[in-house]
Enzyme design. Structure first.
Site, PDB file in Angstrom:
ATOM      1  N   TYR A   1     114.930  77.532 -91.058  1.00 44.09           N
ATOM      2  CA  TYR A   1     114.246  77.590 -92.341  1.00 44.09           C
ATOM      3  C   TYR A   1     115.229  77.967 -93.458  1.00 44.09           C
ATOM      4  O   TYR A   1     115.279  77.302 -94.505  1.00 44.09           O
ATOM      5  CB  TYR A   1     113.120  78.611 -92.267  1.00 44.09           C
ATOM      6  CG  TYR A   1     112.270  78.705 -93.511  1.00 44.09           C
ATOM      7  CD1 TYR A   1     111.298  77.748 -93.788  1.00 44.09           C
ATOM      8  CD2 TYR A   1     112.418  79.759 -94.404  1.00 44.09           C
ATOM      9  CE1 TYR A   1     110.511  77.838 -94.921  1.00 44.09           C
ATOM     10  CE2 TYR A   1     111.630  79.860 -95.538  1.00 44.09           C
ATOM     11  CZ  TYR A   1     110.679  78.894 -95.787  1.00 44.09           C
ATOM     12  OH  TYR A   1     109.898  78.988 -96.917  1.00 44.09           O
TER      13      TYR A   1
ATOM     14  N   SER B   1     113.084  78.517-101.536  1.00 46.56           N
ATOM     15  CA  SER B   1     112.573  79.833-101.139  1.00 46.56           C
ATOM     16  C   SER B   1     113.639  80.868-101.441  1.00 46.56           C
ATOM     17  O   SER B   1     114.836  80.540-101.487  1.00 46.56           O
ATOM     18  CB  SER B   1     112.261  79.851 -99.639  1.00 46.56           C
ATOM     19  OG  SER B   1     112.038  81.166 -99.164  1.00 46.56           O
TER      20      SER B   1
END
Length: 259
Positions: A153, A140
């Site tokens: 995350y 990401s």
């Protein structure tokens, strides 16, 4: 152009919905045989059945060594030697750093980071036996910076970049390429706010160079390139698909901006 993955066998994790589902559908359309792997059994089986004979579903908890061993064996049993692994499965957790419990932190790490590690480690012998192949790890843009409320995350996505780099170096002489896909904001079920509120996802990104969220299908196209022989000299690379988000400053209000 069709047949860009003709003859390849792929495992795609997190394939019951969202980006993984789009990847599975596109890979099959382009000639691959695809094992859809997910913990969402009912949804995953339905997607595989809708794709047809080129797809099979296997339940996979990506944090389980036993599950990974079974799924890699099953891919061979279903379709033959394994050529492609897409580590797409991921979850997100939102909380401030000091409010994140160890259990909450590890819940995300087990899926995103350990799941990717186990997938790579388990698939390496199968890919080697097939004469090489491609591993695509989905990280990401949150693995390139720090963002409020994303300690677990963000940490996991930074780690995936490292796993890919080490894998690219170690596995190149075995004919295995390892690359990382770095999505920006993509309109998937993961984009739903923690409280389940219905939102206009595109409206969140009006300040971005491309003022909208990406689609699962757009990310699938990027994953297909990295999985295909078209990227045969690409390994250790990071393909950012974020509509220009990380290219520079936000552009709302700048001269010439009409948004």
């Amino acid at each position: 152009m069709s047949g860009r993955l003709e003859g390849k066998v792929a495992i795609i994790t997190g394939a019951a919905r969202g980006q993984g589902e789009a990847e599975a559908r596109l890979f099959a359309l382009q000639g691959a045989k695809v094992v859809l792997a997910d913990v969402l059994e009912e949804q995953g089986r339905a997607v595989a059945e809708s794709i047809g004979a080129a797809a099979a579903f296997e339940r996979l908890d990506v944090s389980s060594e036993d599950d990974w061993a079974r799924v890699v064996r099953a891919a061979h049993d279903h379709f033959g030697p394994l050529n492609v692994l897409v580590n797409n499965a991921g979850i997100v957790g939102y909380s401030a750093f000091e409010d994140t419990s160890l259990d909450d932190y590890l819940r995300v790490i087990r899926v995103n980071q350990i799941g990717t590690f186990l997938g790579m480690r388990t698939a390496i012998p199968a890919l080697s036996a097939a004469g090489g192949g491609s591993i695509v790890n989905v990280a990401s843009v949150e693995g390139t910076r720090g963002s409020n409320g994303l300690v677990s995350y963000g940490s996991s996505k930074w780690a995936i970049r490292g796993l890919s780099k080490v894998g690219a170096v170690e596995l190149a002489r075995r004919g295995i390429r390892v690359n990382t896909l770095l999505p920006g904001s993509v309109d998937t079920p993961m984009s739903t706010p923690p409280d389940g509120a219905v939102i206009d996802v595109d409206a969140l990104f009006v300040d971005r160079p491309l003022p909208r969220a990406g689609s699962s299908e757009e990310l699938a196209q990027a994953a297909m390139f990295l999985a295909s022989d078209e990227s045969s000299y690409v390994s250790g690379a990071e393909l950012v698909v974020d509509g220009g988000w990380t290219a520079g400053a936000l552009i709302r209000g700048m001269p010439g901006h009409e948004g």
